[in-house]
Design a protein around this motif. Structure first.
Motif, short mmCIF file in Angstrom:
data_model
loop_
_atom_site.label_atom_id
_atom_site.label_comp_id
_atom_site.label_asym_id
_atom_site.label_seq_id
_atom_site.Cartn_x
_atom_site.Cartn_y
_atom_site.Cartn_z
N THR A 126 0.82 -1.21 0.00
CA THR A 126 0.00 0.00 0.00
C THR A 126 0.85 1.25 0.00
O THR A 126 0.41 2.30 -0.46
CB THR A 126 -0.93 0.07 1.22
N GLY A 127 2.07 1.17 0.57
CA GLY A 127 2.92 2.36 0.69
C GLY A 127 2.46 3.30 1.80
O GLY A 127 3.02 4.37 1.96
N LEU A 128 1.45 2.91 2.56
CA LEU A 128 0.96 3.69 3.70
C LEU A 128 1.33 2.95 4.97
O LEU A 128 1.22 1.72 5.03
CB LEU A 128 -0.56 3.87 3.61
N GLN A 157 20.87 3.33 3.97
CA GLN A 157 19.99 4.35 3.41
C GLN A 157 18.53 4.02 3.70
O GLN A 157 18.14 2.85 3.73
CB GLN A 157 20.20 4.45 1.90
N TYR A 158 17.74 5.09 3.87
CA TYR A 158 16.33 4.95 4.25
C TYR A 158 15.47 5.91 3.43
O TYR A 158 15.81 7.08 3.26
CB TYR A 158 16.14 5.29 5.74
N HIS A 159 14.32 5.40 2.97
CA HIS A 159 13.30 6.27 2.41
C HIS A 159 12.65 7.00 3.58
O HIS A 159 12.42 6.42 4.63
CB HIS A 159 12.22 5.47 1.67
N VAL A 160 12.33 8.28 3.38
CA VAL A 160 11.68 9.06 4.42
C VAL A 160 10.17 8.89 4.27
O VAL A 160 9.62 8.99 3.17
CB VAL A 160 12.07 10.55 4.32
N LEU A 161 9.50 8.62 5.39
CA LEU A 161 8.05 8.54 5.45
C LEU A 161 7.56 9.75 6.21
O LEU A 161 8.05 10.05 7.30
CB LEU A 161 7.62 7.26 6.18
N ALA A 162 6.62 10.48 5.65
CA ALA A 162 6.11 11.70 6.28
C ALA A 162 4.66 11.52 6.71
O ALA A 162 3.90 10.78 6.08
CB ALA A 162 6.22 12.87 5.31
N GLY A 203 -3.21 11.03 10.86
CA GLY A 203 -2.87 10.65 9.50
C GLY A 203 -1.94 9.44 9.44
O GLY A 203 -1.48 8.93 10.46
N GLN A 204 -1.67 9.00 8.22
CA GLN A 204 -0.77 7.89 8.02
C GLN A 204 0.55 8.40 7.46
O GLN A 204 0.63 9.50 6.93
CB GLN A 204 -1.39 6.88 7.06
N PHE A 205 1.58 7.60 7.60
CA PHE A 205 2.88 7.91 7.06
C PHE A 205 2.94 7.40 5.62
O PHE A 205 2.46 6.30 5.34
CB PHE A 205 3.99 7.23 7.87
N ALA A 206 3.56 8.16 4.73
CA ALA A 206 3.76 7.75 3.34
C ALA A 206 5.09 8.32 2.86
O ALA A 206 5.55 9.34 3.38
CB ALA A 206 2.61 8.24 2.46
N GLY A 207 5.66 7.69 1.87
CA GLY A 207 6.93 8.16 1.32
C GLY A 207 6.81 9.58 0.77
O GLY A 207 5.77 9.95 0.24
N ASN A 208 7.88 10.37 0.94
CA ASN A 208 7.85 11.74 0.43
C ASN A 208 8.95 11.99 -0.61
O ASN A 208 9.18 13.13 -0.98
CB ASN A 208 7.91 12.76 1.56
N GLY A 209 9.63 10.94 -1.05
CA GLY A 209 10.63 11.08 -2.09
C GLY A 209 12.05 11.33 -1.61
O GLY A 209 12.98 11.28 -2.40
N GLN A 210 12.23 11.61 -0.32
CA GLN A 210 13.58 11.86 0.19
C GLN A 210 14.24 10.56 0.64
O GLN A 210 13.56 9.61 1.02
CB GLN A 210 13.52 12.80 1.40
N THR A 246 -7.09 2.04 6.45
CA THR A 246 -8.00 2.77 7.32
C THR A 246 -7.84 2.31 8.74
O THR A 246 -7.63 1.13 9.00
CB THR A 246 -9.47 2.57 6.88
N ALA A 247 -7.94 3.22 9.66
CA ALA A 247 -7.82 2.86 11.06
C ALA A 247 -9.20 2.52 11.61
O ALA A 247 -10.16 3.26 11.41
CB ALA A 247 -7.23 4.02 11.86
N ALA A 248 -9.32 1.38 12.24
CA ALA A 248 -10.58 0.98 12.85
C ALA A 248 -10.71 1.66 14.20
O ALA A 248 -9.79 1.64 14.99
CB ALA A 248 -10.62 -0.54 13.00
N PRO A 249 -11.83 2.32 14.48
CA PRO A 249 -11.97 3.01 15.76
C PRO A 249 -12.03 2.04 16.92
O PRO A 249 -12.47 0.90 16.76
CB PRO A 249 -13.27 3.79 15.61
#
Length: 166
Positions: free
Chosen positions: A13-15, A70-75, A82-89, A161-164
């Motif tokens: 999912t990348g999330l 090396q690591y991809h940055v998740l923002a 919110g969820q974390f997702a890659g930001n290209g850095q 999706t986060a389940a409440p």
């Protein structure tokens, strides 16, 4: 340094959702290795470094095993919900552990940053049983006191999706 695991919300999912168990590790790669022990089947694992006090983080010289990783940055620009997702850095542990850059830049950007190895592999899936849920707990914030965990009581379902909490 202290971290929380970031667990992919479903295969590819990348999330990523924030886990609820505090990790104490000497390096980012050590933290990822610890977080991977709780990884949902078929999902990748990263980490979110944090510090409980404000100010600039102390420099953590990378160990020989960490140096050059090396690591991809998740923002997480959408805030704690919110969820974390890659930001290209891409950050690298050269001269200092990459987690320190995350901590410093979080203050500049005003939102949380996490790391996932550029060569991260999904957790193994048990043969004959497809992954239908990530199963990781979602933390409500990164302000947990030492030795405790922070959790909203929710869980992450496949599809991001986060389940409440009930």
């Amino acid at each position: 340094m202290k971290y929380f695991g970031l667990y992919e919300t479903g295969a590819n999912t990348g999330l990523y959702a924030l886990g609820s168990i505090e990790i104490e590790a000497d390096s980012t790669s050590d933290a990822v290795a610890q977080a991977e022990k709780s990884a949902p089947p078929g999902c990748r694992t990263g980490v979110w470094p944090y510090q409980m006090i404000s100010g600039t983080p102390s420099v953590v010289t990378p160990t020989d095993a960490e140096n050059g990783k090396q690591y991809h940055v998740l923002a997480q620009p959408g805030g704690a919900a919110g969820q974390f997702a890659g930001n290209g850095q891409i950050f690298a542990s050269i001269g200092a552990d990459a987690a320190g850059m995350c901590l410093s830049l979080q203050k500049f950007f005003g939102y949380r940053l996490g790391l996932i190895a550029t060569d991260a592999k999904p957790a193994p899936v048990a043969s004959g049983s497809p992954s239908t849920s990530a199963g990781a707990s979602v933390a409500s914030s990164g302000t947990a006191s030492s030795g405790s965990t922070s959790s909203s009581g929710g869980s992450v379902a496949s599809g991001g999706t986060a389940a409440p909490a009930a």
